[in-house]
Motif scaffolding. Structure first.
Motif, PDB file in Angstrom:
ATOM      1  N   UNK A  27      -7.774   1.029 -11.427  1.00  0.00           N
ATOM      2  CA  UNK A  27      -7.338   1.052 -10.207  1.00  0.00           C
ATOM      3  C   UNK A  27      -8.226   0.153  -9.216  1.00  0.00           C
ATOM      4  N   UNK A  28      -7.349  -0.735  -8.509  1.00  0.00           N
ATOM      5  CA  UNK A  28      -8.263  -1.567  -7.644  1.00  0.00           C
ATOM      6  C   UNK A  28      -7.647  -1.556  -6.245  1.00  0.00           C
ATOM      7  N   UNK A  29      -8.510  -1.813  -5.334  1.00  0.00           N
ATOM      8  CA  UNK A  29      -7.851  -1.699  -3.967  1.00  0.00           C
ATOM      9  C   UNK A  29      -8.558  -2.780  -3.173  1.00  0.00           C
ATOM     10  N   UNK A  30      -7.487  -3.565  -2.568  1.00  0.00           N
ATOM     11  CA  UNK A  30      -8.065  -4.628  -1.509  1.00  0.00           C
ATOM     12  C   UNK A  30      -8.800  -4.424  -0.401  1.00  0.00           C
ATOM     13  N   UNK A  31      -9.366  -5.483   0.453  1.00  0.00           N
ATOM     14  CA  UNK A  31     -10.142  -5.021   1.417  1.00  0.00           C
ATOM     15  C   UNK A  31      -8.959  -5.408   2.668  1.00  0.00           C
ATOM     16  N   UNK A  32      -9.413  -5.055   3.908  1.00  0.00           N
ATOM     17  CA  UNK A  32      -8.459  -4.868   5.142  1.00  0.00           C
ATOM     18  C   UNK A  32      -8.712  -4.080   6.278  1.00  0.00           C
ATOM     19  N   UNK A  33     -10.073  -3.739   6.124  1.00  0.00           N
ATOM     20  CA  UNK A  33     -10.628  -3.075   7.510  1.00  0.00           C
ATOM     21  C   UNK A  33      -9.623  -1.805   7.496  1.00  0.00           C
ATOM     22  N   UNK A  34      -9.503  -1.332   8.873  1.00  0.00           N
ATOM     23  CA  UNK A  34      -8.547  -0.205   9.057  1.00  0.00           C
ATOM     24  C   UNK A  34      -7.240   0.125   8.704  1.00  0.00           C
ATOM     25  N   UNK A  35      -6.668  -1.249   7.930  1.00  0.00           N
ATOM     26  CA  UNK A  35      -5.625  -1.185   7.349  1.00  0.00           C
ATOM     27  C   UNK A  35      -5.698  -0.208   5.881  1.00  0.00           C
ATOM     28  N   UNK A  36      -6.755   0.166   5.460  1.00  0.00           N
ATOM     29  CA  UNK A  36      -7.202   1.030   4.411  1.00  0.00           C
ATOM     30  C   UNK A  36      -6.182   2.214   4.668  1.00  0.00           C
ATOM     31  N   UNK A  37      -5.889   2.638   5.886  1.00  0.00           N
ATOM     32  CA  UNK A  37      -5.287   3.757   5.872  1.00  0.00           C
ATOM     33  C   UNK A  37      -3.771   3.809   5.327  1.00  0.00           C
ATOM     34  N   UNK A  38      -3.074   2.464   5.286  1.00  0.00           N
ATOM     35  CA  UNK A  38      -1.989   2.188   4.514  1.00  0.00           C
ATOM     36  C   UNK A  38      -1.941   2.490   2.957  1.00  0.00           C
ATOM     37  N   UNK A  39      -3.263   2.334   2.390  1.00  0.00           N
ATOM     38  CA  UNK A  39      -3.341   2.377   0.988  1.00  0.00           C
ATOM     39  C   UNK A  39      -3.716   3.912   0.659  1.00  0.00           C
ATOM     40  N   UNK A  40      -4.412   4.608   1.587  1.00  0.00           N
ATOM     41  CA  UNK A  40      -4.564   5.989   1.536  1.00  0.00           C
ATOM     42  C   UNK A  40      -3.460   6.892   1.670  1.00  0.00           C
ATOM     43  N   UNK A  41      -2.615   6.456   2.188  1.00  0.00           N
ATOM     44  CA  UNK A  41      -1.048   7.229   2.595  1.00  0.00           C
ATOM     45  C   UNK A  41      -0.386   6.900   1.429  1.00  0.00           C
ATOM     46  N   UNK A  42      -0.204   5.572   0.961  1.00  0.00           N
ATOM     47  CA  UNK A  42       0.325   5.255  -0.370  1.00  0.00           C
ATOM     48  C   UNK A  42      -0.007   6.030  -1.708  1.00  0.00           C
ATOM     49  N   UNK A  43      -1.302   6.334  -1.713  1.00  0.00           N
ATOM     50  CA  UNK A  43      -1.881   7.094  -2.717  1.00  0.00           C
ATOM     51  C   UNK A  43      -1.485   8.564  -2.343  1.00  0.00           C
ATOM     52  N   UNK A  44      -1.558   9.170  -1.438  1.00  0.00           N
ATOM     53  CA  UNK A  44      -1.418  10.572  -1.171  1.00  0.00           C
ATOM     54  C   UNK A  44       0.210  10.527  -1.563  1.00  0.00           C
ATOM     55  N   UNK A  45       0.963   9.586  -1.088  1.00  0.00           N
ATOM     56  CA  UNK A  45       2.553   9.971  -1.588  1.00  0.00           C
ATOM     57  C   UNK A  45       2.616   9.615  -2.997  1.00  0.00           C
ATOM     58  N   UNK A  46       2.033   8.686  -3.710  1.00  0.00           N
ATOM     59  CA  UNK A  46       2.249   8.670  -5.106  1.00  0.00           C
ATOM     60  C   UNK A  46       1.617   9.902  -6.096  1.00  0.00           C
ATOM     61  N   UNK A  47       0.526  10.319  -5.653  1.00  0.00           N
ATOM     62  CA  UNK A  47      -0.257  11.536  -6.324  1.00  0.00           C
ATOM     63  C   UNK A  47       0.500  13.020  -6.068  1.00  0.00           C
ATOM     64  N   UNK A  48       1.531  12.643  -4.939  1.00  0.00           N
ATOM     65  CA  UNK A  48       2.292  14.002  -4.747  1.00  0.00           C
ATOM     66  C   UNK A  48       3.676  13.915  -5.585  1.00  0.00           C
TER      67      UNK A  48
END
Length: 306
Positions: free
Chosen positions: A7-28
């Motif tokens: 699993x790899x995750x890009x940089x992006x500052x505060x935009x990391x919240x987008x990735x966090x929510x996507x992971x929450x949705x995927x793992x749900x």
């Protein structure tokens, strides 16, 4: 089924919240609840590096999400006094590193890379290797693979600060800056790490499956066929240009090498919507954006290949 999951995750500052929510949705999603537990290697750059460290330490995604929402405005707090001292934005970093250090200390305490529950690969850039015979700057990949050249004794807090120290946003930390200067998308770095024979057992290339996550891209361009620009004109767009460019080439390389064993979920903000790495005022927008993004294709790929 995959033999080695990355699993790899890009940089992006505060935009990391987008990735966090996507992971929450995927793992749900039924059948993917244990996705993060099954990861063999998690790699990240900048905010993606922080997420990677947190995932490797088995910190719940809800805790990470709260950090972005509640602590983001504190971490990216550019006071008028700081601007005055820095002559606007002409000298000095935009933000103090201390609030970020405090938040990472809450997450990781005195945990070292070697104490993390998963293998990690975190990008940074060393401004001075202090080698008297070949003194230079160089990319640095922090990892906790057993063997020579391992960084297992390095504190997770410190590595988090190194990878997040984006030029102009934060000051350098212990001579390191954000690895996004060469790998805003760390997927190719992670793929190379899986094939490094110094850290056996090394999976076969055809056993590697890689999921790459972006943090949200703003559509940008520069008009004109012949730009006779100097430092003053190039400095403003250069960081965004560099980050987007390195992310795109890593995507191309991994896609060609891994084929169907590679998938990338890289959200793009609507045309005319630009979200900067420190745009904390857009947190509510990014949360709504991430909740509404279609993830069907990624879910389908994961169920077929992961």
């Amino acid at each position: 089924m995959a033999g080695y999951r990355v699993l790899t995750i890009d940089g992006g500052g505060i935009r990391g919240i987008v990735t966090t929510i996507l992971l929450q949705r995927i793992t749900a999603t039924p059948g993917l609840e244990n996705l993060l537990d099954s990861v063999d290697l998690v790699a990240g750059t900048s905010t993606g590096g922080l997420l990677a460290l947190a995932i490797a330490n088995r910190i719940d995604l809800s805790v990470i999400r709260d950090m972005y929402v509640k602590s983001g405005p504190v971490i990216f707090d550019d006071s008028w006094l700081d601007d005055l001292v820095d002559l606007g934005k002409l000298r000095g970093a935009d933000y103090d590193i201390k609030p970020l250090r405090r938040e990472l200390k809450k997450l990781f305490g005195n945990t070292t890379l070697g104490q993390l529950k998963k293998r990690v690969l975190i990008t940074a850039f060393d401004l001075d290797n202090e080698d008297p015979s070949n003194r230079t700057w160089k990319p640095k990949l922090f990892h906790n693979f057993p063997g020579n050249n391992s960084d297992r004794d390095v504190m997770a807090v410190d590595v988090g600060l190194y990878t997040a120290a984006a030029p102009t946003y934060f000051p350098s930390v212990d001579g390191y800056i954000d690895g996004g200067v060469y790998a805003s998308n760390p997927s190719m770095c992670a793929l190379a790490q899986t094939q490094d024979s110094r850290y056996s057992p090394t999976p076969k290339l055809d056993e590697v499956v890689l999921l790459s996550l972006g943090t949200g891209t703003s559509l940008q361009y520069i008009k004109g066929n012949s730009l006779d620009w100097g430092y003053a004109q190039w400095i403003k767009p250069l960081i965004s240009l560099m980050l987007d460019g390195t992310a795109g080439i890593a995507d191309y390389q991994c896609r060609q090498i891994l084929g169907s064993r590679y998938s990338r979920l890289a959200p793009v903000f609507p045309s005319g919507t630009t979200v900067a790495m420190d745009d904390v005022d857009r947190i509510p927008y990014m949360m709504d954006f991430a909740e509404s993004l279609p993830i069907d294709q990624t879910v389908k790929w994961l169920k077929q290949n992961w």
